[in-house]
Design a protein around this motif. Structure first.
Motif, mmCIF file in Angstrom:
data_model
loop_
_atom_site.group_PDB
_atom_site.id
_atom_site.type_symbol
_atom_site.label_atom_id
_atom_site.label_comp_id
_atom_site.label_asym_id
_atom_site.label_seq_id
_atom_site.Cartn_x
_atom_site.Cartn_y
_atom_site.Cartn_z
ATOM 1 N N SER A 1 0.844 -1.167 0.130
ATOM 2 C CA SER A 1 0.060 -0.048 -0.208
ATOM 3 C C SER A 1 0.866 1.195 0.137
ATOM 4 N N PRO A 2 0.401 2.403 -0.502
ATOM 5 C CA PRO A 2 1.131 3.592 -0.438
ATOM 6 C C PRO A 2 1.491 4.212 0.876
ATOM 7 N N VAL A 3 2.587 4.744 0.972
ATOM 8 C CA VAL A 3 2.948 5.400 2.288
ATOM 9 C C VAL A 3 1.905 6.540 2.789
ATOM 10 N N ARG A 4 1.656 6.735 3.689
ATOM 11 C CA ARG A 4 0.505 7.577 4.354
ATOM 12 C C ARG A 4 1.256 8.896 4.980
ATOM 13 N N VAL A 5 0.762 9.916 4.343
ATOM 14 C CA VAL A 5 1.348 11.169 4.880
ATOM 15 C C VAL A 5 0.182 12.135 5.303
ATOM 16 N N VAL A 6 0.321 12.838 6.467
ATOM 17 C CA VAL A 6 -0.647 13.826 6.882
ATOM 18 C C VAL A 6 -0.021 15.455 6.919
ATOM 19 N N VAL A 7 -0.665 16.123 6.052
ATOM 20 C CA VAL A 7 -0.082 17.522 6.118
ATOM 21 C C VAL A 7 -1.127 18.433 7.109
ATOM 22 N N VAL A 8 -0.289 18.984 7.861
ATOM 23 C CA VAL A 8 -1.319 20.130 8.695
ATOM 24 C C VAL A 8 -0.686 21.483 8.613
ATOM 25 N N ASP A 9 -1.557 22.396 8.051
ATOM 26 C CA ASP A 9 -1.303 23.884 7.704
ATOM 27 C C ASP A 9 -2.499 24.673 7.524
ATOM 28 N N ASP A 10 -2.552 25.858 8.178
ATOM 29 C CA ASP A 10 -3.782 26.549 7.975
ATOM 30 C C ASP A 10 -3.930 27.445 6.865
ATOM 31 N N GLU A 11 -2.782 27.343 5.834
ATOM 32 C CA GLU A 11 -2.863 28.025 4.439
ATOM 33 C C GLU A 11 -3.369 26.828 3.498
ATOM 34 N N ALA A 12 -4.820 27.244 3.057
ATOM 35 C CA ALA A 12 -5.294 26.284 2.162
ATOM 36 C C ALA A 12 -4.479 25.887 0.866
ATOM 37 N N SER A 13 -3.924 27.009 0.175
ATOM 38 C CA SER A 13 -2.965 27.032 -0.960
ATOM 39 C C SER A 13 -1.833 26.279 -0.730
ATOM 40 N N LEU A 14 -1.261 26.286 0.570
ATOM 41 C CA LEU A 14 0.023 25.451 0.671
ATOM 42 C C LEU A 14 -0.427 24.181 1.015
ATOM 43 N N THR A 15 -1.322 23.800 1.681
ATOM 44 C CA THR A 15 -1.733 22.574 2.056
ATOM 45 C C THR A 15 -2.310 21.800 0.670
ATOM 46 N N ASP A 16 -2.977 22.540 -0.317
ATOM 47 C CA ASP A 16 -3.216 22.024 -1.765
ATOM 48 C C ASP A 16 -2.046 21.714 -2.464
ATOM 49 N N LEU A 17 -1.115 22.423 -2.363
ATOM 50 C CA LEU A 17 0.164 22.313 -3.232
ATOM 51 C C LEU A 17 1.030 21.114 -2.479
ATOM 52 N N LEU A 18 1.124 21.100 -1.405
ATOM 53 C CA LEU A 18 1.710 19.999 -0.706
ATOM 54 C C LEU A 18 1.075 18.387 -1.112
ATOM 55 N N THR A 19 -0.077 18.467 -0.993
ATOM 56 C CA THR A 19 -0.893 17.425 -1.250
ATOM 57 C C THR A 19 -0.706 16.960 -2.757
ATOM 58 N N MET A 20 -0.681 17.804 -3.646
ATOM 59 C CA MET A 20 -0.481 17.409 -4.971
ATOM 60 C C MET A 20 0.764 16.883 -5.176
ATOM 61 N N ALA A 21 1.738 17.627 -4.703
ATOM 62 C CA ALA A 21 3.133 17.093 -4.924
ATOM 63 C C ALA A 21 3.450 15.724 -4.263
ATOM 64 N N LEU A 22 3.046 15.647 -2.875
ATOM 65 C CA LEU A 22 3.323 14.445 -2.395
ATOM 66 C C LEU A 22 2.359 13.217 -3.079
ATOM 67 N N ARG A 23 1.258 13.496 -3.569
ATOM 68 C CA ARG A 23 0.592 12.318 -4.375
ATOM 69 C C ARG A 23 1.374 11.975 -5.666
ATOM 70 N N TYR A 24 1.694 12.987 -6.383
ATOM 71 C CA TYR A 24 2.690 12.731 -7.201
ATOM 72 C C TYR A 24 3.793 11.663 -7.139
ATOM 73 N N GLU A 25 4.231 11.652 -5.873
ATOM 74 C CA GLU A 25 5.252 10.625 -5.301
ATOM 75 C C GLU A 25 4.579 9.156 -5.296
ATOM 76 N N GLY A 26 3.383 9.119 -5.365
ATOM 77 C CA GLY A 26 2.530 8.031 -5.090
ATOM 78 C C GLY A 26 2.074 7.556 -3.845
ATOM 79 N N TRP A 27 2.076 8.833 -2.805
ATOM 80 C CA TRP A 27 1.590 8.653 -1.558
ATOM 81 C C TRP A 27 0.292 8.887 -1.415
ATOM 82 N N ASP A 28 -0.274 8.469 -0.147
ATOM 83 C CA ASP A 28 -1.572 8.645 0.092
ATOM 84 C C ASP A 28 -1.634 9.864 1.047
#
Length: 265
Positions: free
Chosen positions: A37-64
């Motif tokens: 199964s994919p590596v699991r990551v939780v991103v915690v930040d109150d900046e929505a734009s930054l959270t979206d960016l990190l989520t997209m970038a880490l999903r590109y690595e194949g992570w959940d």
């Protein structure tokens, strides 16, 4: 947390200085859990734009990837999701990242924590690491640096395997080898710069999908990239000259939306 199993991995190539300096390069192997199964990551930040960016970038690595924008919500998410690593902003609207970390450690959760914050004083860095954090990155930051640090934390603490069959990307007769950094179309070898290679890889990982200019900037150039937005159009034109010259076009512009790669009919 499962037993560690580390694959052998080829280090990502260094990016040259000059026009190529903003490009990110990635190790050719992916990380995953022992059960596949994919590596699991939780991103915690109150900046929505930054959270979206990190989520997209880490999903590109194949992570959940899951995200939270407040400390209490993050604690509940981490308890339920059981991630392999957490990216945690110190400054949060309800309880700060230090308190989140303290509660997680009190629960007996030893998940690695990478602190993400605008604070860059020695006192803040020491405070975060002393509280039980595992690493520390300050804003603005490079996405490549953040991903590399997370990969290091994951390797040291959780079960990971390399996907050995994931180094070849193919769209039609265009083939990209992520391990050898070779590209060919049919029998023709194509020489690309580091930035051109990363841009082509991003398009080929998303075949028949329109990628916007902002998505490409976020993925191929770093988060704090300060150059001209027209750089995307410039590098798309470079790729077209090398990929499509004298052959049926594969790289297409969707006017007003973005760019797409697909095999000729």
């Amino acid at each position: 947390m499962a037993t560690v199993q580390e694959p052998s991995a080829q280090a990502g190539q260094k990016t040259p200085a000059g026009p190529e300096a903003g490009v990110r390069s990635r190790a050719s192997t992916r990380l995953q859990r022992l059960d596949g199964s994919p590596v699991r990551v939780v991103v915690v930040d109150d900046e929505a734009s930054l959270t979206d960016l990190l989520t997209m970038a880490l999903r590109y690595e194949g992570w959940d990837v899951r995200a939270a924008n407040e400390g209490r919500a993050a604690i509940s998410l981490i308890r339920e999701f059981k991630p392999d690593v957490v990216v945690l902003d110190i400054m949060l609207p309800d309880i700060d990242g230090m308190k989140v970390l303290q509660r997680l450690r009190a629960d007996g959760r030893d998940v690695p924590i990478l602190f993400l914050t605008a604070k860059d004083s020695l006192e803040d860095r020491i405070g975060g690491l002393t509280a039980g954090g595992d690493d520390y990155v300050t804003k603005p930051f490079s996405l490549e640096e953040l991903v590399a640090r997370l990969r290091g934390l994951i390797r040291r603490s959780t079960a990971v395997l390399a996907e050995t069959d994931d180094t070849i990307l193919q769209v039609g007769d265009l083939v990209l080898d992520e391990e050898s950094y070779e590209v060919r179309r049919g029998e023709r070898q194509i020489d690309l710069t580091a930035t051109e290679f990363e841009l082509l890889r991003y398009l080929m990982r998303n075949p028949r999908r329109v990628m916007s200019r902002s998505q490409i900037l976020d993925r191929v150039w770093s988060y704090d990239f300060g150059g001209r937005a027209s750089i995307v159009e410039i590098y798309i034109s470079y790729l077209r000259k090398k990929i499509d010259a004298g052959e049926a076009p594969m790289i297409h512009t969707v006017r007003g939306v973005g760019y797409m790669i697909k095999a000729p009919r």
